[in-house]
Design a protein around this motif. Structure first.
Motif, PDB file in Angstrom:
ATOM      1  N   ARG A  86      -6.547  11.031 -46.979  1.00  0.00           N
ATOM      2  CA  ARG A  86      -5.510  11.677 -46.172  1.00  0.00           C
ATOM      3  C   ARG A  86      -5.175  13.033 -46.781  1.00  0.00           C
ATOM      4  O   ARG A  86      -4.818  13.114 -47.954  1.00  0.00           O
ATOM      5  N   VAL A  87      -5.291  14.080 -46.003  1.00  0.00           N
ATOM      6  CA  VAL A  87      -5.032  15.428 -46.498  1.00  0.00           C
ATOM      7  C   VAL A  87      -4.104  16.161 -45.545  1.00  0.00           C
ATOM      8  O   VAL A  87      -4.032  15.863 -44.347  1.00  0.00           O
ATOM      9  N   SER A  88      -3.384  17.134 -46.086  1.00  0.00           N
ATOM     10  CA  SER A  88      -2.545  18.027 -45.304  1.00  0.00           C
ATOM     11  C   SER A  88      -3.285  19.347 -45.131  1.00  0.00           C
ATOM     12  O   SER A  88      -3.877  19.865 -46.075  1.00  0.00           O
ATOM     13  N   VAL A  89      -3.265  19.887 -43.920  1.00  0.00           N
ATOM     14  CA  VAL A  89      -3.971  21.128 -43.607  1.00  0.00           C
ATOM     15  C   VAL A  89      -2.967  22.151 -43.089  1.00  0.00           C
ATOM     16  O   VAL A  89      -2.172  21.852 -42.192  1.00  0.00           O
ATOM     17  N   GLY A  90      -2.973  23.343 -43.673  1.00  0.00           N
ATOM     18  CA  GLY A  90      -2.080  24.411 -43.229  1.00  0.00           C
ATOM     19  C   GLY A  90      -2.783  25.329 -42.241  1.00  0.00           C
ATOM     20  O   GLY A  90      -3.980  25.578 -42.353  1.00  0.00           O
ATOM     21  N   VAL A  91      -2.020  25.815 -41.264  1.00  0.00           N
ATOM     22  CA  VAL A  91      -2.552  26.742 -40.269  1.00  0.00           C
ATOM     23  C   VAL A  91      -1.574  27.911 -40.140  1.00  0.00           C
ATOM     24  O   VAL A  91      -0.431  27.723 -39.737  1.00  0.00           O
ATOM     25  N   ARG A  92      -2.023  29.108 -40.507  1.00  0.00           N
ATOM     26  CA  ARG A  92      -1.212  30.316 -40.317  1.00  0.00           C
ATOM     27  C   ARG A  92      -1.529  30.894 -38.938  1.00  0.00           C
ATOM     28  O   ARG A  92      -2.695  31.045 -38.586  1.00  0.00           O
ATOM     29  N   CYS A  93      -0.479  31.243 -38.206  1.00  0.00           N
ATOM     30  CA  CYS A  93      -0.650  31.736 -36.844  1.00  0.00           C
ATOM     31  C   CYS A  93      -0.130  33.169 -36.722  1.00  0.00           C
ATOM     32  O   CYS A  93       0.796  33.567 -37.435  1.00  0.00           O
ATOM     33  N   GLY A  94      -0.717  33.937 -35.810  1.00  0.00           N
ATOM     34  CA  GLY A  94      -0.258  35.294 -35.570  1.00  0.00           C
ATOM     35  C   GLY A  94      -1.035  36.309 -36.385  1.00  0.00           C
ATOM     36  O   GLY A  94      -1.793  35.975 -37.297  1.00  0.00           O
ATOM     37  N   ASP A  95      -0.839  37.585 -36.041  1.00  0.00           N
ATOM     38  CA  ASP A  95      -1.566  38.663 -36.724  1.00  0.00           C
ATOM     39  C   ASP A  95      -1.286  38.694 -38.210  1.00  0.00           C
ATOM     40  O   ASP A  95      -2.173  38.943 -39.022  1.00  0.00           O
ATOM     41  N   GLN A  96      -0.030  38.478 -38.602  1.00  0.00           N
ATOM     42  CA  GLN A  96       0.339  38.541 -40.005  1.00  0.00           C
ATOM     43  C   GLN A  96       0.446  37.158 -40.646  1.00  0.00           C
ATOM     44  O   GLN A  96       0.836  37.048 -41.801  1.00  0.00           O
ATOM     45  N   GLY A  97       0.123  36.121 -39.887  1.00  0.00           N
ATOM     46  CA  GLY A  97       0.236  34.761 -40.425  1.00  0.00           C
ATOM     47  C   GLY A  97       1.661  34.386 -40.751  1.00  0.00           C
ATOM     48  O   GLY A  97       1.924  33.630 -41.679  1.00  0.00           O
ATOM     49  N   GLN A  98       2.618  34.940 -39.953  1.00  0.00           N
ATOM     50  CA  GLN A  98       4.026  34.742 -40.285  1.00  0.00           C
ATOM     51  C   GLN A  98       4.520  33.337 -39.954  1.00  0.00           C
ATOM     52  O   GLN A  98       5.510  32.885 -40.507  1.00  0.00           O
ATOM     53  N   ARG A  99       3.808  32.644 -39.052  1.00  0.00           N
ATOM     54  CA  ARG A  99       4.184  31.271 -38.724  1.00  0.00           C
ATOM     55  C   ARG A  99       3.155  30.319 -39.313  1.00  0.00           C
ATOM     56  O   ARG A  99       1.958  30.507 -39.126  1.00  0.00           O
ATOM     57  N   VAL A 100       3.628  29.311 -40.027  1.00  0.00           N
ATOM     58  CA  VAL A 100       2.737  28.333 -40.665  1.00  0.00           C
ATOM     59  C   VAL A 100       3.102  26.943 -40.171  1.00  0.00           C
ATOM     60  O   VAL A 100       4.281  26.572 -40.141  1.00  0.00           O
ATOM     61  N   ARG A 101       2.108  26.194 -39.773  1.00  0.00           N
ATOM     62  CA  ARG A 101       2.329  24.799 -39.390  1.00  0.00           C
ATOM     63  C   ARG A 101       1.367  23.925 -40.192  1.00  0.00           C
ATOM     64  O   ARG A 101       0.365  24.408 -40.712  1.00  0.00           O
ATOM     65  N   TYR A 102       1.697  22.651 -40.304  1.00  0.00           N
ATOM     66  CA  TYR A 102       0.894  21.733 -41.113  1.00  0.00           C
ATOM     67  C   TYR A 102       0.472  20.542 -40.255  1.00  0.00           C
ATOM     68  O   TYR A 102       1.272  19.983 -39.500  1.00  0.00           O
ATOM     69  N   LEU A 103      -0.795  20.184 -40.398  1.00  0.00           N
ATOM     70  CA  LEU A 103      -1.355  19.037 -39.703  1.00  0.00           C
ATOM     71  C   LEU A 103      -1.838  18.016 -40.716  1.00  0.00           C
ATOM     72  O   LEU A 103      -2.135  18.354 -41.860  1.00  0.00           O
ATOM     73  N   GLN A 104      -1.931  16.771 -40.284  1.00  0.00           N
ATOM     74  CA  GLN A 104      -2.465  15.703 -41.120  1.00  0.00           C
ATOM     75  C   GLN A 104      -3.862  15.325 -40.625  1.00  0.00           C
ATOM     76  O   GLN A 104      -4.131  15.356 -39.429  1.00  0.00           O
ATOM     77  N   ALA A 105      -4.724  15.008 -41.568  1.00  0.00           N
ATOM     78  CA  ALA A 105      -6.097  14.627 -41.212  1.00  0.00           C
ATOM     79  C   ALA A 105      -6.571  13.513 -42.129  1.00  0.00           C
ATOM     80  O   ALA A 105      -6.063  13.338 -43.242  1.00  0.00           O
ATOM     81  N   GLU A 106      -7.550  12.755 -41.644  1.00  0.00           N
ATOM     82  CA  GLU A 106      -8.185  11.691 -42.427  1.00  0.00           C
ATOM     83  C   GLU A 106      -9.665  12.042 -42.577  1.00  0.00           C
ATOM     84  O   GLU A 106     -10.358  12.297 -41.582  1.00  0.00           O
ATOM     85  N   ILE A 107     -10.134  12.065 -43.829  1.00  0.00           N
ATOM     86  CA  ILE A 107     -11.540  12.356 -44.104  1.00  0.00           C
ATOM     87  C   ILE A 107     -12.165  11.123 -44.748  1.00  0.00           C
ATOM     88  O   ILE A 107     -11.842  10.775 -45.881  1.00  0.00           O
ATOM     89  N   HIS A 108     -13.023  10.450 -44.001  1.00  0.00           N
ATOM     90  CA  HIS A 108     -13.696   9.245 -44.494  1.00  0.00           C
ATOM     91  C   HIS A 108     -15.102   9.626 -44.953  1.00  0.00           C
ATOM     92  O   HIS A 108     -15.881  10.201 -44.186  1.00  0.00           O
ATOM     93  N   VAL A 109     -15.407   9.292 -46.204  1.00  0.00           N
ATOM     94  CA  VAL A 109     -16.702   9.651 -46.789  1.00  0.00           C
ATOM     95  C   VAL A 109     -17.388   8.397 -47.311  1.00  0.00           C
ATOM     96  O   VAL A 109     -16.787   7.608 -48.056  1.00  0.00           O
TER      97      VAL A 109
END
Length: 235
Positions: A86-109
């Motif tokens: 289980r990992v947290s992933v950040g996403v910067r949005c906009g030209d300057q990356g002024q808005r940041v949101r976080y998503l959760q993901a599952e990586i099975h290996v």
């Protein structure tokens, strides 16, 4: 009759305006969200590539409706040797990356890791016959699990370990090739010359480690361990 028709037209007009307003307030379209999730999936797949034989990734969509993310810049808040589980992933949005949101993901290996084939005493050097490779879910292993046997062979056990134990990096340390107080040979190389001198090691060291040595004239240098009782100074 005319008044009724006008009233119905006005009602339909108002309803249409309300529908448009609700669409504007509803946040990003499913297409925008799907495109962002696809980019996050591709980013994680690239980062997890080589972690095992098979990689399966599930990205969880945001729980709340959010504005569309223009030019998403994806990053991992916690850099890891191998992003699995289980990992947290950040996403910067906009030209300057002024808005940041976080998503959760599952990586099975799925892949192979290293276990001990027999009991090993503290200070004992790990040999190839002491190890066995086991197939399984790597994302369920401790973060420091040893996946490559070559990372363990020739290393020294830091503690007593039982057969069947999944080897972790803190279970191992470089086998000392130089001991504190030992007389060693220090080799210095440069363009067109090679010089060797004797020296005293001021600390223990394993292959590739850098430790200080004292020359006969009391000068102290930092040298790299290259073999049993052998050091090198790089120029």
């Amino acid at each position: 009759m005319l008044r009724n028709r006008l009233s119905r037209r006005l009602s339909r007009h108002i309803a249409c305006l309300l529908a448009i307003a609700l669409l504007l307030l509803a946040g990003p379209s499913h297409a925008d969200e799907d495109a962002m999730l696809a980019k996050v999936h591709a980013f994680l797949h690239e980062r997890a590539a080589g972690s095992g034989d098979e990689v399966a990734i599930e990205v969880h969509p945001p729980r709340a409706d959010l504005p569309a993310c223009a030019r998403p810049d994806i990053f991992l808040p916690r850099a890891a040797d191998r992003p699995v589980g289980r990992v947290s992933v950040g996403v910067r949005c906009g030209d300057q990356g002024q808005r940041v949101r976080y998503l959760q993901a599952e990586i099975h290996v799925t892949g192979h890791h290293v276990e001990l084939a027999r009991d090993v005493r503290a200070g004992e050097t790990i040999r190839p016959e002491d190890l066995t490779e086991v197939a399984g879910r790597l994302d369920r292993l401790p973060r420091q699990a040893v996946l490559d046997p070559d990372r363990a062979i020739g290393q020294e056990a830091t503690r007593q370990l039982a057969a069947g134990v999944t080897l972790q990096r803190y279970h191992l340390r470089p086998r000392p090739l130089v001991r504190r107080g030992q007389q060693v040979v220090v080799e210095a190389r440069g363009a067109g010359f090679r010089v060797t001198r004797s020296a005293e090691a001021l600390a223990p060291g394993g292959q590739g480690e850098r430790i200080r040595v004292r020359l006969p004239d009391r000068e102290i240098l930092e040298a790299r361990v290259i073999g049993e009782g052998r050091m090198a100074v790089d120029f």
